[in-house]
Write an enzyme that holds these catalytic residues in place. Structure first.
Site, short mmCIF file in Angstrom:
data_model
loop_
_atom_site.label_atom_id
_atom_site.label_comp_id
_atom_site.label_asym_id
_atom_site.label_seq_id
_atom_site.Cartn_x
_atom_site.Cartn_y
_atom_site.Cartn_z
N LYS A 1 -19.48 -40.47 16.85
CA LYS A 1 -18.92 -39.56 15.83
C LYS A 1 -17.67 -38.92 16.42
CE LYS A 1 -19.97 -38.10 11.65
NZ LYS A 1 -20.71 -38.79 10.58
N GLY B 1 -22.91 -29.49 -2.71
CA GLY B 1 -21.81 -30.27 -2.14
C GLY B 1 -21.31 -31.26 -3.17
N GLY C 1 -18.47 -33.40 -2.88
CA GLY C 1 -17.42 -34.23 -2.30
C GLY C 1 -17.74 -35.68 -2.58
N ASN C 2 -17.34 -36.55 -1.68
CA ASN C 2 -17.56 -37.98 -1.86
C ASN C 2 -19.04 -38.28 -2.10
OD1 ASN C 2 -18.50 -40.53 -0.18
ND2 ASN C 2 -16.55 -41.03 -1.13
N GLY D 1 -21.82 -36.13 -2.67
CA GLY D 1 -22.47 -35.41 -3.77
C GLY D 1 -22.04 -35.94 -5.13
N TYR D 2 -20.74 -36.21 -5.28
CA TYR D 2 -20.24 -36.65 -6.58
C TYR D 2 -20.84 -38.00 -6.98
CZ TYR D 2 -17.36 -38.54 -10.25
OH TYR D 2 -16.97 -39.12 -11.42
#
Ligand code: NAD
Length: 451
Positions: free
Chosen positions: A102, A244, A246-247, A249-250
């Site tokens: 990471k 959330g 963002g990428n 959650g959406y």
């Protein structure tokens, strides 16, 4: 407890259950390489600013290191170490030939101009050039990074690899083709060699895992009914709250909404919207509002018509305590902790964020009968599709979206079945079962020093 300590606690719990060789455990408790750099960029006002950047390479026994890059003010070495360990477990849970890593930069990217953000991203690729590569370490997007940022990094990496700097230093330039160079990063835009389906892969993967779980629960419920015991009950159209937007959650919300789940609350860093009548909201409408107004707000708008009466704003803490069937933390780690776990009413927690539940919270939730679908399984669709992207780049191929998503579905359904079966066999929770599945695979690959 620090984030890395939480990750170690989860690892040690599963290791104990399967009697893992302590020498293998020791290898997995220790990240192989910790890299830390200071990046200096020229700001638009002419000044220079320094940023701390990290890359942790946790383990590469099963293949090249793999893991995203996060841009966030809270990024530090402890967090990156935890996220890297989780990647080693995740790649093993879904059985792809990668290890775990990471990266991150301690920065609030919202405070940077587009030019400053591009320079910082390119600097990251330059700073860690020597340790990255399609067969060494393959980064991807994470919080506040996206296909555009991966594109800049790929471009910078390719420039260095193709000659310039290396030749100047008198060493041999890379002898690999352009699409193989692109394989150094995944989650790229299509124009930079990205894969169809990668953008939505993490969210879609979570939805696939949730559906697989519901099939198992229906079977369990029928068995319980046959035995005259109380069946496990979930509403036919379950209610969902997603923290959330963002990428991850959406796209999760999109797939769940289309399949008939009722999205009754969703939040971003500024707060949440709640549908008081629990009729269910369309995430696409919420995204439009967010783009137009910069916030999710307390009103639900369809086109220009906004309803502010039946919808209200709640906080990011309140969303976690709603009486929903399924709670989906999809933002940051540690949001479910010992002080709020007993207030959680959801029957299922689908961990789309990495590490949203601390070990203390998990103990409380399990005692209360909450079913937790762990991050290393629930959000593994991202890395699985990153593997497909890497494979396409390495082979110079292009797969269509249907091909990508079909393979992803198959991979995740298989991983879910393995984890579920292991949980039944070992009489344990799904996280410990997922770790057990991963450890069984890792122990074949990890080399231990004989003493
Ligand atoms: P993102 O940057 O696209 O979105 C993050 C979202 O979280 C934003 O909507 C932001 O407003 C919101 N947020 C930030 N702080 C918050 C807070 N305190 N409360 C509520 N919301 C908050 O990031 P992402 O890629 O969607 O990643 C989200 C999580 O999923 C992270 O834990 C990440 O590690 C994990 N994850 C991402 C991927 C991926 O492919 N992007 C894969 C696996 C796991």
């Amino acid at each position: 407890m620090s984030t890395f300590q939480s990750a170690l606690t989860q690892l040690e719990r599963a290791a104990k259950l399967i009697n893992l060789d302590p020498r293998i455990l020791k290898v997995l408790e220790t990240p192989e390489h910790l890299h830390e750099k200071t990046l200096t960029i020229k700001m638009d006002n002419g000044s220079e600013q320094e940023f701390h950047a990290y890359r942790v390479q946790h383990n590469n026994s099963r293949g090249p290191y793999k893991g995203g890059i996060r841009f966030h003010p809270q990024v530090d070495m402890d967090e990156v170490k935890a996220l890297a360990l989780w990647m080693t477990i995740k790649t093993a849970v879904v059985d792809i030939p990668f290890g775990g890593a990471k990266g991150g930069i301690t920065v609030d990217p919202k405070k940077l101009s587009a030019r400053e953000l591009e320079e910082l991203s390119r600097q990251y690729a330059r700073a860690f050039f020597d340790i990255l590569g399609p067969d060494k370490d393959v980064p991807a997007p994470d919080v506040n990074t996206n296909p555009q940022i991966m594109g800049w990094m790929t471009d910078e990496y390719a420039k260095l690899a193709k000659g310039g700097e290396q030749r100047a230093k008198g060493s041999t330039p890379y002898a690999i083709g352009p699409t193989q160079l692109q394989a150094t990063f995944t989650g790229k835009s299509i124009a930079h060699g990205g894969s169809e389906g990668r953008e939505e892969a993490t969210g879609y993967g979570g939805f696939v895992v949730l559906e697989a779980l519901r099939v198992k629960q229906r079977v369990k419920s029928l068995e319980q009914r046959a035995n005259n015991s109380t069946p496990y009950a979930l509403r036919p159209t379950p209610t969902v709250a997603v923290q959330g937007f963002g990428n991850v959650g959406y796209f999760f919300a999109e797939h769940a909404h289309r399949a008939g789940y009722k999205l009754i609350s969703i939040s971003d860093s500024r707060g949440a919207i709640l549908d008081k009548r629990t009729l269910g909201m369309d995430p696409e409408n919420i995204m439009k509002t967010k783009k137009e107004r910069g916030t999710i707000g307390g009103c639900y708008c369809i086109g220009t018509v906004c309803d502010c009466e039946n919808y209200t704003q709640i906080s990011n803490e309140e969303i976690l305590e709603l009486p929903v069937d399924i709670l989906v933390p999809a933002a940051l780690e540690g949001v479910l902790h010992k002080d709020n776990a007993h207030k959680v009413k959801a029957k299922i927690i689908l961990e789309m964020a990495n590490g949203p539940t601390t070990p203390e919270a998990e103990r409380i939730l399990l005692e209360r009968g909450t079913l937790i679908v762990p991050d290393v399984l629930a959000n593994a669709g991202g890395v699985a599709t990153s593997y497909f992207e890497w494979k396409q780049n390495m082979a110079g191929e292009k797969w269509n979206k249907a091909q990508v998503l079909a393979q992803l579905k198959e991979k995740l359904e298989y991983a879910f079945t393995e984890v579920w079966r292991t949980a039944q066999e070992l009489h344990t929770d799904l996280r410990t079962a997922a770790y057990a599945v991963a450890l069984e695979r890792l122990k074949q690959a990890v080399t231990v020093t004989r003493t």
